[in-house]
Design a protein around this motif. Structure first.
Motif, PDB file in Angstrom:
ATOM      1  N   PHE A 179       0.857  -1.188   0.000  1.00 51.66           N
ATOM      2  CA  PHE A 179       0.000   0.000   0.000  1.00 51.66           C
ATOM      3  C   PHE A 179       0.897   1.244   0.000  1.00 51.66           C
TER       4      PHE A 179
ATOM      5  N   LEU B 167      -2.999  -5.988  17.883  1.00 55.32           N
ATOM      6  CA  LEU B 167      -3.257  -5.264  16.631  1.00 55.32           C
ATOM      7  C   LEU B 167      -3.687  -6.249  15.550  1.00 55.32           C
TER       8      LEU B 167
ATOM      9  N   ALA C 250      -4.750  -5.908  12.701  1.00 56.09           N
ATOM     10  CA  ALA C 250      -4.435  -5.602  11.304  1.00 56.09           C
ATOM     11  C   ALA C 250      -3.081  -6.176  10.901  1.00 56.09           C
TER      12      ALA C 250
ATOM     13  N   LYS D  53      -0.097  -4.522   4.549  1.00 53.11           N
ATOM     14  CA  LYS D  53      -1.438  -4.978   4.871  1.00 53.11           C
ATOM     15  C   LYS D  53      -2.182  -5.408   3.613  1.00 53.11           C
TER      16      LYS D  53
ATOM     17  N   ALA E 206      -2.725   0.287  13.293  1.00 49.39           N
ATOM     18  CA  ALA E 206      -3.968  -0.436  13.563  1.00 49.39           C
ATOM     19  C   ALA E 206      -4.893  -0.478  12.362  1.00 49.39           C
ATOM     20  N   CYS E 207      -4.792   0.484  11.463  1.00 49.48           N
ATOM     21  CA  CYS E 207      -5.702   0.524  10.319  1.00 49.48           C
ATOM     22  C   CYS E 207      -5.410  -0.654   9.397  1.00 49.48           C
ATOM     23  N   PRO E 208      -6.388  -1.529   9.157  1.00 48.42           N
ATOM     24  CA  PRO E 208      -6.117  -2.690   8.306  1.00 48.42           C
ATOM     25  C   PRO E 208      -6.011  -2.328   6.831  1.00 48.42           C
ATOM     26  N   TYR E 209      -6.318  -1.079   6.486  1.00 46.37           N
ATOM     27  CA  TYR E 209      -6.425  -0.707   5.074  1.00 46.37           C
ATOM     28  C   TYR E 209      -5.284   0.177   4.601  1.00 46.37           C
ATOM     29  N   GLY E 210      -4.375   0.507   5.481  1.00 52.19           N
ATOM     30  CA  GLY E 210      -3.211   1.307   5.083  1.00 52.19           C
ATOM     31  C   GLY E 210      -3.576   2.703   4.626  1.00 52.19           C
TER      32      GLY E 210
END
Lengths: 311, 385, 249
Positions: free
Chosen positions: B6, B178, B180, B333, C163-167
């Motif tokens: 990303f 965490l 994620a 991610k 923590a954001c799973p979406y970057g």
């Protein structure tokens, strides 16, 4: 769990007095710290949730830089009116021209400025993953096809960004070949009544524009009532271009002209195949023969000129 | 091809400072637990090192927040974490847990050292004045006050064990919770962090103890060191076993994260994780400590084995922190690719800063030692009034 | 005497205020939800977002518009477009137009059997991890369901970024606070569209109010098939992807 070196309960009774001030100081520090903490909590904290309520208003106060087409139309109403009718009607002015606020501050500050070819190609360059229904070109291929020698030629020399369907926007005659479009490609977000009445939609492309000879010949032939596209199906060749097919297999003609028990005798003349060959000829029937070998004149004449249906 | 990251993940957010932070809190927790083994559990053979370990815990604790402050984008707002702590966040507890633990350590240290302060409080000079103010100008001392100090110390040392585990284990939880991040997200992280903390704490004490004693040509207390060596062996076995268990379960479960994590271990972390952390800095100390614990070896050899393994385990835990903190951020991610990170030397959050932060506790400990001897049994000064 | 009385009153008042203030702040501190006003949440709009992935042409006008509207720093992205290309052997190639001009490289891949663009942005999750993990209450959900960062309280710890799973989050390289898509909160609170929605020439990006059953977004979600990204994270994203392939994470 006493240290083994010390005999249990051997020491004198403990005297804790010297420890009191220490715990007193620690307790005092704790109270002061909590009081300072309470004093430092921002005023609007917790107003709407666990955050500073004033942050909401702070986030709102910024001015917008993209103003929308109504703002552009206040000065450029003529262009806006043309633009709204054409295929780019759903594209906002600022998508190509950049944020309106910059232009309001400084009239010169408006995109596209120099290299307009690139500006068009951002959307219309042939690209992997671009949906096949979206018009896109390979610049070199396109220039070769239409005979452009200078590779730096700007797209707007022939195409108008505001009225992209018209090749020649002064005469409004020559138009782009429509690859298969969805209605929404042009009509997205428009409260246009024609969207609900597709029959009333103006024809944006007619075969005769390019194939005048064929059209004229077809109009005189027996098949004149049949639309070109009934026989010439528009086939998407690949994701980017389409072509009109000319099917000469007899079975294609037999779709309308084949004898069948369900078919009315009042329609197109019916034959049996390959029995028809024996009926009209004394030779041994040759199954490779096509209908158009004999009946071309009943459809339309053939002409030398080739028109490419790829862009 | 596993190659897509990303776009915001090309820069690694948590730098070497965040590697250093759990490393230092681990040293704190480990050193504190060693001192509590004596104060609470009565391991008398650890008495020679009890004060040193408590003081080490204290100085490392003082510097534990520094890497965090160096890392924060807005260090001037650091106290927001105590002003408006958002307790749904694992991180929000930091300010309170840290302060409470610091309070316990300072109090315990004060009661442990009160007699020593009193011994230096009489007379003139800055040290005497400092010691007088440290005992709050109350120079009264008797067997009854000493008994009180002893009981308070025992209570605080007992209270400190769960707090040390909380302070450090909660860092593990911070990573482990965490969801994620596939490399961090495991409930084992909490336990792994505690055990690796104890390993690193014992290791830093052994390492430092030997260095100080060799420099001063003091006689090393064999029973104390060998006991520490056995503790170290036991705790490092548990720590490494837990880490291997994590890898094993990831590999065996074959879930969606298995592929990306196996690629991570085989490529990006191969050197630092597989070769260095496990094959070199875990296996070798394990074997050396096993030799020390299971065979009769001469004292010189035993000391060499213990010191070398402690030094190697100190590096092992640092590598473990690196592999967790940085390794987890190398996995995108998107689960399709990996980014890269290595700190520069001169950056704000670079290697030089890390080195300075890590050296400071040792300097403070030296200053500490100039005021109050950390090894009263062997240090001639303690006998002087 | 009266003077004394007044003194007594003020003192009592003061103590009362102190006590209520302390209890109040303690309660708010422990249970922040107590502080919120008790109005019906359905009276407010609930903003959400949909992405029609079948229409995206990868022109990246949205990225340019976002950058111009929000001063997004170079190398950081509040929104971006991913290009997925699946080859005949099943290999999936993904890239983004991360350059300064945000134009995809032509770079054709042989034997591509399936290819599409996917715009990405903050999902403004209903149960957002980022606001859960923010230690100081700097990341929060507005009453309209937009996840925002309080730039004046953020300490820049980066926990939300992890923590954001979406970057979708990043630490602003010069201002050092956490930054991300705000759904153009300054625009939508005036009734304007987010800049990316406005700039999109193909109507890929759909912004609307879930509480308004007539909004284009609500209609779309009733008529079309959609999914959200990483539903297994339990974040309940409010960014709905229409006709999205399973390859996309």
């Amino acid at each position: 769990m006493r240290s083994p070196s010390e005999p249990p309960e051997s020491g004198p009774p403990p005297d804790y007095r010297h420890a009191y001030p220490v715990f007193l100081i620690m307790g005092g520090l704790l109270v002061v710290a909590l009081a300072v903490r309470a004093w430092l909590v921002p005023e609007t904290f917790g107003e709407f949730g666990y955050y500073r309520g004033a942050a909401l208003d702070e986030a709102k106060v910024r001015t917008s830089r993209y103003l929308g087409r109504q703002a552009c139309a206040e000065c450029h109403d003529d262009v806006a009116a043309l633009h709204a009718k054409d295929a780019h009607g759903s594209v906002e002015c600022e998508t190509c021209h950049g944020p309106g606020s910059a232009h309001v501050e400084d009239a010169e500050n408006v995109l596209p400025r120099a290299d307009r070819q690139q500006d068009c190609l951002v959307c219309h360059r042939r690209l992997d993953a671009r949906p096949g229904s979206f018009p896109q070109i390979d610049r070199d291929e396109h220039f070769r096809l239409v005979g452009v020698t200078n590779a730096a030629t700007a797209c707007v020399r022939c195409h108008s960004g505001h009225e992209p369907l018209f090749m020649n926007k002064d005469l409004r005659t020559a138009r782009l070949h429509p690859l298969i479009h969805a209605c929404g490609d042009c009509h997205l977000g428009r409260q246009d009544q024609t969207l609900k009445q597709p029959a009333g939609h103006p024809q944006i492309f007619q075969c005769s524009y390019c194939h005048a000879d064929v059209s004229a010949s077809a109009a005189k032939a027996e098949h004149h009532a049949i639309a070109c596209t009934t026989c010439h199906l528009f086939i998407k060749e690949n994701a980017f271009s389409g072509r009109i097919v000319r099917d000469t297999d007899p079975r294609f003609c037999l779709l309308c002209h084949g004898q069948a028990d369900f078919r009315s005798q009042d329609g197109p003349p019916l034959i049996t195949w390959p029995g028809h060959l024996a009926d009209v000829s004394e030779e041994t029937p040759d199954p490779t023969r096509a209908c158009v070998d004999c009946h071309q004149d009943q459809i339309h004449d053939l002409f030398e000129k080739e028109v490419s249906h790829g862009l | 091809m596993m190659n897509f990251v990303f776009p915001n993940e090309l820069r690694v957010t948590w730098t070497v400072m965040i590697v250093l932070y759990p490393y230092i809190t681990g040293l704190v927790a480990g050193a504190f637990i060693v001192s509590s083994l004596y104060h609470v559990f009565g391991r008398e053979e650890l008495r020679p090192i009890a004060r040193f370990s408590l003081a080490s815990a204290f100085v490392f604790l003082l510097f534990a927040p520094l890497p965090l402050l160096m890392h924060l984008g807005h260090p001037e707002r650091a106290f927001n974490i105590m002003i408006t702590p958002h307790f749904t966040s694992a991180m929000a507890g930091f300010g309170y847990i840290y302060s409470a633990y610091l309070l316990v350590v300072v109090l315990e240290l004060w009661f442990v050292l009160r007699s020593d302060f009193l011994a230096r409080a009489r007379g003139r000079g800055p040290v005497a004045w400092l010691c007088r103010s440290l005992v709050l100008f109350n120079l009264h001392e008797s067997p009854a006050t000493r008994e009180a100090d002893h009981r308070i110390v025992k209570f605080l040392a007992g209270l400190g064990i769960p707090m040390a585990c909380t302070l450090h284990g909660y860092v593990g939880f911070l990573f482990g919770s965490l969801k994620a991040n596939p490399w961090w997200s495991t409930p084992l992280m909490f336990v792994i962090f505690i055990f690796s903390a104890i390993v690193s704490g014992i290791s830093v004490l052994i390492f430092h103890y030997f260095v100080v004693f060799w420099i001063n040509r003091w006689k090393v207390n064999g029973a104390c060191v060998r006991s520490l060596g056995r503790y170290l062996w036991g705790f490092m076995m548990v720590a490494v076993a837990l880490e291997l268990l994590e890898i094993l379960s990831i590999t065996y479960e074959q879930t969606d994260k298995t592929e990306v994590l196996n690629t991570l271990i085989r490529t990006k972390l191969f050197m630092s994780y597989v070769v260095l952390q496990f094959l070199v800095f875990s296996l070798v100390p394990f074997l050396m400590l096993a030799v020390h614990a299971l065979f009769r070896v001469r004292e010189r050899v035993a000391h060499a084995l213990i010191w070398t393994s402690a030094t190697m385990l100190l590096v092992q835990v640092l590598l473990m922190r690196w592999n967790v903190v940085v390794g987890g951020q190398l996995v995108s991610k998107s689960m399709r690719g990996f980014t890269s990170y290595f700190p520069g030397v001169w950056e704000k959050e670079g290697l030089l800063t890390a080195a300075i932060i890590f050296t400071m506790p040792f300097l403070i400990l030296y200053v500490f030692h100039r005021i109050v001897p950390l090894f009263p049994d062997v240090d001639g000064r303690s006998k002087q009034p | 005497m009266g003077c004394d009385c007044a003194g007594m009153m003020t003192r009592r008042e003061m103590i009362q205020r102190l006590v209520t203030g302390a209890t109040g702040s303690l309660l708010v501190w422990t249970f922040p939800a107590l502080a919120a006003e008790g109005e019906d949440p359905r009276d407010r709009p609930l903003y959400a977002y949909a992405v029609d992935t079948t229409r995206c042409i990868g022109c990246c006008a949205c990225m340019r518009a976002c950058r111009a509207e929000n001063d997004v720093p170079d190398g950081c992205f509040r929104t971006w477009i991913e290009r997925y290309r699946v080859r005949a052997n099943g290999e999936v190639l993904v890239d983004v137009a991360a350059g300064d001009d945000h134009v995809f490289e032509e770079d054709p891949v042989p034997d591509t059997v399936k290819a599409f663009f996917v715009p990405k942005l903050c999902n403004h999750c209903e149960k957002s991890v980022c606001s859960q993990v923010c230690p100081v209450g700097a990341t929060y959900e507005t009453p309209e369901g937009v996840v925002l960062v309080d730039q004046k309280r953020c300490i820049g710890c980066g926990y939300c970024v992890q923590a954001c799973p979406y970057g979708t989050r990043f630490i602003h390289p010069t201002k050092h606070y956490a930054d991300k898509c705000t759904l153009c909160y300054h625009r939508i609170s005036r009734g304007e569209l987010p800049a990316c929605v406005l700039a999109c020439p193909k109507g890929v990006r759909i912004f609307g109010d879930l509480h308004d059953p007539e909004s284009r977004l609500s209609t779309m979600l009733k008529q079309r098939r959609y999914r959200v990204l990483k539903p297994e994270m339990g974040t309940h994203p409010k960014c709905y992807y229409l006709d999205l392939d399973f390859e996309v994470v």
